[in-house]
Design a protein around this motif. Structure first.
Motif, PDB file in Angstrom:
ATOM      1  N   ARG A  40       0.822  -1.205   0.000  1.00  0.00           N
ATOM      2  CA  ARG A  40       0.000   0.000   0.000  1.00  0.00           C
ATOM      3  C   ARG A  40       0.862   1.264   0.000  1.00  0.00           C
ATOM      4  NH1 ARG A  40      -4.533   0.257   4.516  1.00  0.00           N
ATOM      5  NH2 ARG A  40      -5.167  -1.571   3.260  1.00  0.00           N
ATOM      6  N   PHE A  41       1.952   1.226   0.778  1.00  0.00           N
ATOM      7  CA  PHE A  41       2.849   2.395   0.818  1.00  0.00           C
ATOM      8  C   PHE A  41       3.525   2.623  -0.531  1.00  0.00           C
ATOM      9  CE2 PHE A  41       7.088   4.183   1.573  1.00  0.00           C
ATOM     10  CZ  PHE A  41       6.752   5.373   2.211  1.00  0.00           C
ATOM     11  N   LEU A  42       3.966   1.540  -1.151  1.00  0.00           N
ATOM     12  CA  LEU A  42       4.602   1.681  -2.470  1.00  0.00           C
ATOM     13  C   LEU A  42       3.621   2.224  -3.507  1.00  0.00           C
ATOM     14  CD1 LEU A  42       6.704  -1.623  -2.638  1.00  0.00           C
ATOM     15  CD2 LEU A  42       7.530   0.706  -2.251  1.00  0.00           C
ATOM     16  N   GLY A  43       2.368   1.773  -3.457  1.00  0.00           N
ATOM     17  CA  GLY A  43       1.383   2.282  -4.389  1.00  0.00           C
ATOM     18  C   GLY A  43       1.116   3.763  -4.187  1.00  0.00           C
ATOM     19  N   THR A  44       1.068   4.179  -2.902  1.00  0.00           N
ATOM     20  CA  THR A  44       0.848   5.605  -2.611  1.00  0.00           C
ATOM     21  C   THR A  44       1.995   6.458  -3.121  1.00  0.00           C
ATOM     22  OG1 THR A  44      -0.398   4.950  -0.623  1.00  0.00           O
ATOM     23  CG2 THR A  44       0.352   7.249  -0.780  1.00  0.00           C
ATOM     24  N   VAL A  45       3.212   5.981  -2.893  1.00  0.00           N
ATOM     25  CA  VAL A  45       4.392   6.739  -3.348  1.00  0.00           C
ATOM     26  C   VAL A  45       4.416   6.842  -4.873  1.00  0.00           C
ATOM     27  CG1 VAL A  45       6.920   6.725  -3.456  1.00  0.00           C
ATOM     28  CG2 VAL A  45       5.753   6.226  -1.303  1.00  0.00           C
TER      29      VAL A  45
END
Length: 320
Positions: A13-18
């Motif tokens: 989820r963090f990678l997608g947000t970034v």
């Protein structure tokens, strides 16, 4: 602590947000960049236009200050020419044609040529006699010194003609170099709807930065097209003043277009391409002539130095 940071970074989820944030920032930058970035091309084009206008103004001032087509003859030259009637036994049609091709078209130029054609051999012969017979600079028999004086006299007779030939050759070289560009400009002007007279007037103003001589000739052509009763005479005068085959071909095409009503643009396009091909062929000939010309300098200057550089260490070792 490091394990928590690594786990957070590797979280999907963090990678997608970034990645979504990076994509949004890149999209915003791509949309705003044309409005933020200054118009460098427009500034460069503006600077080039201003520089071109400055160069054009400077070249026009230089052309108007240096180029004079009518020169009054000197008083003493005119008196000598009229007293000895030099125009009868020294003036020839070939000399007048060479004067015209060299850019001297006024009566004063012909008077000066006749004057120097009389004075130059006399002055050179007097100087040679003074050095050889009075000062005795050359210790040779009388016959050899007399032959030297005769040779100097003959050189003085031919010196004005050699000067005219050299001047006309320089003018032809300059015109030959700038003629294809001038012909392209003329083609553009004719195809845009201008008449031939207005096209040559425009081209004479534009080509002055590249060749003052060609600009002068085109200006004279424009003037002759304006006041001569037959336009064919103006084109023929241009061909005779310059004496180049390229110019003669163009003037012949223009005369035929005037007589038979053939399209000028097509003929100018073909002749422009031929002029560029001829200029390229001349450049290729000069490039092909370089190796034979470089052979003697290489033998005289490069090879001895190369042998010294190669053999000097070996000779030092042998002497040791």
């Amino acid at each position: 602590m490091l394990d928590l940071i690594a786990a957070k970074v590797t979280e999907p989820r963090f990678l997608g947000t970034v990645l979504a944030g990076v994509a949004a920032a890149a999209t915003a930058f791509a949309l705003l960049q044309p409005m933020i970035e200054p118009d460098r091309l427009g500034k460069r084009m503006k600077l080039i236009g201003e520089e071109r206008e400055e160069i054009r103004r400077r070249e026009r001032e230089r052309m108007s200050s240096k180029v004079t087509l009518r020169v009054a003859p000197k008083a003493y030259m005119k008196r000598v020419v009229e007293r000895f009637s030099l125009d009868r036994w020294l003036g020839t049609e070939t000399a007048r044609k060479q004067l015209m091709m060299a850019g001297y078209r006024s009566p004063g130029a012909e008077t000066a040529f006749l004057f120097f054609r009389l004075v130059t051999p006399v002055v050179l012969a007097v100087v040679a006699i003074f050095y050889l017979f009075v000062l005795g600079v050359l210790d040779q028999p009388f016959a050899i010194r007399a032959m030297i004086v005769i040779a100097v006299l003959l050189f003085g007779i031919k010196a004005p003609e050699l000067y005219l030939h050299n001047a006309s050759s320089k003018r032809q070289t300059e015109i030959r170099s700038a003629w294809p560009d001038a012909l392209d400009l003329t083609l553009i002007c004719v195809e845009s709807g201008m008449s031939v007279e207005h096209a040559f007037r425009r081209v004479s103003a534009e080509v002055s930065g590249q060749s003052i001589v060609l600009a002068e000739e085109l200006a004279v052509l424009t003037a002759e097209l304006s006041y001569l009763p037959d336009r064919r005479m103006a084109f023929e005068n241009l061909a005779s003043r310059i004496g180049l085959d390229q110019i003669k071909a163009v003037t012949t095409a223009l005369i035929q277009a005037e007589r038979y009503g053939t399209p000028v643009g097509q003929a100018l396009r073909v002749l422009s391409q031929e002029s560029r091909d001829m200029r390229m062929n001349e450049a290729e000939k000069k490039a092909a002539a370089l190796p034979p010309k470089l052979t003697v300098p290489m033998i005289l200057f490069f090879l001895p130095v190369l042998f010294v550089v190669i053999l000097t260490p070996a000779m030092i070792q042998v002497f040791r």
